[in-house]
Design an enzyme around this catalytic site. Structure first.
Site, PDB file in Angstrom:
ATOM      1  N   TYR A 180       0.851  -1.195   0.000  1.00  0.00           N
ATOM      2  CA  TYR A 180       0.000   0.000   0.000  1.00  0.00           C
ATOM      3  C   TYR A 180       0.885   1.242   0.000  1.00  0.00           C
ATOM      4  O   TYR A 180       0.595   2.235  -0.667  1.00  0.00           O
ATOM      5  CB  TYR A 180      -0.911   0.005   1.226  1.00  0.00           C
ATOM      6  CG  TYR A 180      -1.890  -1.147   1.271  1.00  0.00           C
ATOM      7  CD1 TYR A 180      -3.065  -1.107   0.529  1.00  0.00           C
ATOM      8  CD2 TYR A 180      -1.643  -2.271   2.044  1.00  0.00           C
ATOM      9  CE1 TYR A 180      -3.964  -2.159   0.566  1.00  0.00           C
ATOM     10  CE2 TYR A 180      -2.536  -3.327   2.090  1.00  0.00           C
ATOM     11  CZ  TYR A 180      -3.692  -3.270   1.351  1.00  0.00           C
ATOM     12  OH  TYR A 180      -4.568  -4.319   1.387  1.00  0.00           O
ATOM     13  N   ASN A 218     -12.991  -1.685  -4.837  1.00  0.00           N
ATOM     14  CA  ASN A 218     -12.742  -2.090  -6.211  1.00  0.00           C
ATOM     15  C   ASN A 218     -13.967  -2.823  -6.754  1.00  0.00           C
ATOM     16  O   ASN A 218     -14.299  -3.892  -6.267  1.00  0.00           O
ATOM     17  CB  ASN A 218     -11.519  -3.023  -6.234  1.00  0.00           C
ATOM     18  CG  ASN A 218     -11.218  -3.532  -7.620  1.00  0.00           C
ATOM     19  OD1 ASN A 218     -11.775  -3.051  -8.596  1.00  0.00           O
ATOM     20  ND2 ASN A 218     -10.339  -4.509  -7.698  1.00  0.00           N
ATOM     21  N   CYS A 276      -6.400  -6.153  -7.457  1.00  0.00           N
ATOM     22  CA  CYS A 276      -6.206  -5.506  -6.168  1.00  0.00           C
ATOM     23  C   CYS A 276      -5.641  -6.486  -5.131  1.00  0.00           C
ATOM     24  O   CYS A 276      -5.081  -6.076  -4.129  1.00  0.00           O
ATOM     25  CB  CYS A 276      -7.520  -4.919  -5.661  1.00  0.00           C
ATOM     26  SG  CYS A 276      -8.789  -6.147  -5.394  1.00  0.00           S
ATOM     27  N   HIS A 277      -5.754  -7.777  -5.405  1.00  0.00           N
ATOM     28  CA  HIS A 277      -5.219  -8.778  -4.468  1.00  0.00           C
ATOM     29  C   HIS A 277      -3.703  -8.763  -4.440  1.00  0.00           C
ATOM     30  O   HIS A 277      -3.102  -9.349  -3.560  1.00  0.00           O
ATOM     31  CB  HIS A 277      -5.730 -10.162  -4.857  1.00  0.00           C
ATOM     32  CG  HIS A 277      -5.421 -10.550  -6.273  1.00  0.00           C
ATOM     33  ND1 HIS A 277      -6.213 -10.154  -7.326  1.00  0.00           N
ATOM     34  CD2 HIS A 277      -4.398 -11.249  -6.795  1.00  0.00           C
ATOM     35  CE1 HIS A 277      -5.681 -10.632  -8.442  1.00  0.00           C
ATOM     36  NE2 HIS A 277      -4.581 -11.286  -8.162  1.00  0.00           N
ATOM     37  N   GLU A 303      -1.063 -17.854  -8.221  1.00  0.00           N
ATOM     38  CA  GLU A 303      -0.277 -17.104  -9.202  1.00  0.00           C
ATOM     39  C   GLU A 303       1.204 -17.408  -9.064  1.00  0.00           C
ATOM     40  O   GLU A 303       1.922 -17.586 -10.041  1.00  0.00           O
ATOM     41  CB  GLU A 303      -0.521 -15.595  -9.036  1.00  0.00           C
ATOM     42  CG  GLU A 303      -1.915 -15.181  -9.458  1.00  0.00           C
ATOM     43  CD  GLU A 303      -2.057 -13.676  -9.605  1.00  0.00           C
ATOM     44  OE1 GLU A 303      -1.079 -12.945  -9.361  1.00  0.00           O
ATOM     45  OE2 GLU A 303      -3.162 -13.240  -9.966  1.00  0.00           O
TER      46      GLU A 303
END
Length: 153
Positions: free
Chosen positions: A88, A109, A117-118, A143
């Site tokens: 952030y 979002n 946003c994750h 991912e």
DNA sequence: AGATTGAGCGGCA
DNA sequence: TGCCGCTCAATCT
């Protein structure tokens, strides 16, 4: 709300543009509809880390119906590559604002997964996620696993 | 218009 | 480790 492969995915359209979606959920929320089945499929693939979000953003028509500041934050988040993360604070520094303001923007979002946003995490830990930090952790892990496997081969 | 609230961060003990 | 103060957009009152 679309149903595929055991998941329910909520979609909201406006003037032919996708303006809001949910992540794939285990239970249904509202009425069933056939509209946007292809889009729901893409979102499911995003959830399972089977496709790059950049491709999805190119493929589908979507619109961000959010305040100016929120839009700036979301645009910045789109630059984070598949499998990587930023904090952030890093986003805040780039936009000359505060980490809390960034978190606040991401909290709302409207297009989770499509806008990744994750991939924004706290400096010490994961941070939060509208669908629960467990979901955030799962998505990120998938991912990372994809990247690992690609590097090994 | 003013007060409160966060999906945060850095400093200090 | 834990607490405190800073921050600032959004959301109350």
């Amino acid at each position: 709300m679309i149903y595929i492969d055991g998941y329910y995915i909520g979609l909201i359209f406006k003037d032919g543009y996708l303006v809001e979606n949910t992540i794939p959920l285990k239970c249904r929320l509202e009425g069933y509809s056939e509209e946007g089945e292809e889009i729901a499929e893409l979102i499911l693939k995003l959830y399972l880390a089977e496709i790059d979000d950049k491709k999805v953003r190119k493929k589908i028509k979507y619109k961000l119906l959010v305040p100016e500041f929120t839009k700036k934050v979301l645009d910045e988040v789109c630059n984070i590559r598949f499998g990587e993360t930023k904090t952030y604070g890093e986003i805040a520094k780039k936009l000359k604002t505060s980490p809390r303001a960034v978190g606040r923007a991401l909290n709302k979002n409207p297009l989770p997964l499509i806008i990744p946003c994750h991939r924004v995490v706290a400096k010490n830990g994961l941070g939060g996620y509208s669908y629960g930090v467990e979901e955030k952790a799962k998505i990120l892990k998938r991912e990372k696993d994809v990247l690992l496997r690609a590097n090994k081969i």
